[in-house]
Design an enzyme around this catalytic site. Sequence first.
Site, short mmCIF file in Angstrom:
data_model
loop_
_atom_site.label_atom_id
_atom_site.label_comp_id
_atom_site.label_asym_id
_atom_site.label_seq_id
_atom_site.Cartn_x
_atom_site.Cartn_y
_atom_site.Cartn_z
N ALA A 1 43.71 35.68 -64.49
CA ALA A 1 42.90 34.48 -64.49
C ALA A 1 41.88 34.63 -63.36
CB ALA A 1 43.77 33.26 -64.26
N GLU B 1 49.70 38.38 -69.50
CA GLU B 1 50.09 37.26 -70.36
C GLU B 1 49.30 37.27 -71.69
OE1 GLU B 1 49.48 34.42 -67.00
OE2 GLU B 1 51.34 33.56 -67.78
N1 COA Z 1 39.74 36.83 -60.42
C1 COA Z 1 38.48 36.85 -59.95
N2 COA Z 1 37.85 37.96 -59.59
C2 COA Z 1 38.52 39.11 -59.74
C3 COA Z 1 39.83 39.17 -60.23
C4 COA Z 1 40.44 37.96 -60.58
N3 COA Z 1 41.67 37.91 -61.07
N4 COA Z 1 40.23 40.47 -60.25
C5 COA Z 1 39.20 41.18 -59.79
N5 COA Z 1 38.17 40.37 -59.49
C6 COA Z 1 36.85 40.76 -58.98
C7 COA Z 1 36.92 41.12 -57.50
O1 COA Z 1 36.87 39.96 -56.71
C8 COA Z 1 35.69 41.98 -57.38
O2 COA Z 1 34.55 41.15 -57.35
P1 COA Z 1 33.32 41.51 -56.32
O3 COA Z 1 32.85 42.88 -56.76
O4 COA Z 1 32.32 40.43 -56.62
O5 COA Z 1 33.90 41.49 -54.95
C9 COA Z 1 35.64 42.74 -58.71
O6 COA Z 1 36.41 41.94 -59.62
C10 COA Z 1 36.25 44.12 -58.65
O7 COA Z 1 37.58 44.00 -58.13
P2 COA Z 1 38.10 44.77 -56.82
O8 COA Z 1 39.25 43.97 -56.26
O9 COA Z 1 36.97 45.07 -55.91
O10 COA Z 1 38.63 46.13 -57.50
P3 COA Z 1 39.78 47.08 -56.97
O11 COA Z 1 39.70 48.31 -57.79
O12 COA Z 1 39.70 47.22 -55.47
O13 COA Z 1 41.16 46.33 -57.29
C11 COA Z 1 42.67 45.05 -58.65
C12 COA Z 1 41.53 46.09 -58.62
C13 COA Z 1 42.92 44.70 -60.11
C14 COA Z 1 43.96 45.65 -58.03
C15 COA Z 1 42.25 43.80 -57.82
O14 COA Z 1 40.97 43.37 -58.29
C16 COA Z 1 43.20 42.64 -57.92
O15 COA Z 1 44.26 42.65 -57.28
N6 COA Z 1 42.82 41.59 -58.70
C17 COA Z 1 43.55 40.38 -58.79
C18 COA Z 1 44.79 40.55 -59.61
C19 COA Z 1 45.56 39.27 -59.66
O16 COA Z 1 46.12 38.81 -58.69
N7 COA Z 1 45.59 38.67 -60.84
C20 COA Z 1 46.37 37.50 -61.10
C21 COA Z 1 45.52 36.30 -61.09
S1 COA Z 1 46.51 34.92 -61.56
#
Ligand code: COA
Length: 258
Positions: A69, A117
């Site tokens: 999300a 999900e």
């Molecule tokens: N919601 C909003 N933005 C998200 C997102 C999410 N769930 N997942 C990734 N993004 C965004 C990041 O903020 C980033 O945006 P930016 O470039 O404007 O800063 C972009 O997507 C790329 O993600 P980034 O975190 O830089 O990539 P990464 O390769 O370092 O890490 C993940 C990848 C998937 C491990 C990491 O993005 C992450 O942990 N995401 C959240 C996962 C999560 O907790 N999901 C559950 C939500 S309920």
Amino acid sequence: MSANYETIELSTDSNGIAHLTINRPKKLNALNNAVLDELDRAFDQIAGDKAVKGVVLNGSGDKAFVAGADISELSGLNRESGTAASEKGQQIFQKIESSSKPVIAVVDGYALGGGTELALSAHMRVGTPNAVFGLPEVSLGLIPGYGGTQRMTKLIGQARAADLILTGRQIKAEEALNFGLLNRVDEDADSVAEELLKKIFKNGPVAVSGAIEAIHAADSTSGFKKESEIFGKLCETEDFKEGTSAFLEKRKPDFKGK
Ligand code: COA
């Protein structure tokens, strides 16, 4: 099939397979409200389109299926809006699960939180060797709110679901296959999903729809209600504010347990 969508892409091929792609690659296809609304509309369109016999659901880019999300939208939720957000996600994913046409999720890269999900709401899942699943909501001070506590437990059993939901750890394709979360793993997951659908299309369509309905008939609704209530309650905790702020500020959370 008309394509008046902004955050998803939808097209139908000559085999009657609708290809539905979540298309926010810069945000790793995170599910914001616009994506959820378009998914909702797309599955109505698919239900009403006689040319469509089944669906392949995937994410754009090679990094993520869906990274959850959209945390920037989650972070402002309170108890009431949090419960409502969870119920909205549940309703849309319920629509996908109860689609009378078979839906196969193709997972390449991250399927985290709402991404896992969403994949769970499909009838089957095919992953590439790069597929990664996880329910990291507890690391944000939350729980899965789009049916994940219910579907994961039903699909892989209570002990394995607790392992994933309580630790929030990520698992790779091989472990997901062992858990029964993935049906198949293949470099060319798209083709495998299409072949599975073509096999299904050879069978009686009314029987296929009936089988989908019967397979999901055992679902209890009370568990979903409990999930939304707890999700909403958690939106009022300091831990939730800290967890989501920490993600958005790119730092580790400092949870106080309240
Ligand atoms: N919601 C909003 N933005 C998200 C997102 C999410 N769930 N997942 C990734 N993004 C965004 C990041 O903020 C980033 O945006 P930016 O470039 O404007 O800063 C972009 O997507 C790329 O993600 P980034 O975190 O830089 O990539 P990464 O390769 O370092 O890490 C993940 C990848 C998937 C491990 C990491 O993005 C992450 O942990 N995401 C959240 C996962 C999560 O907790 N999901 C559950 C939500 S309920």
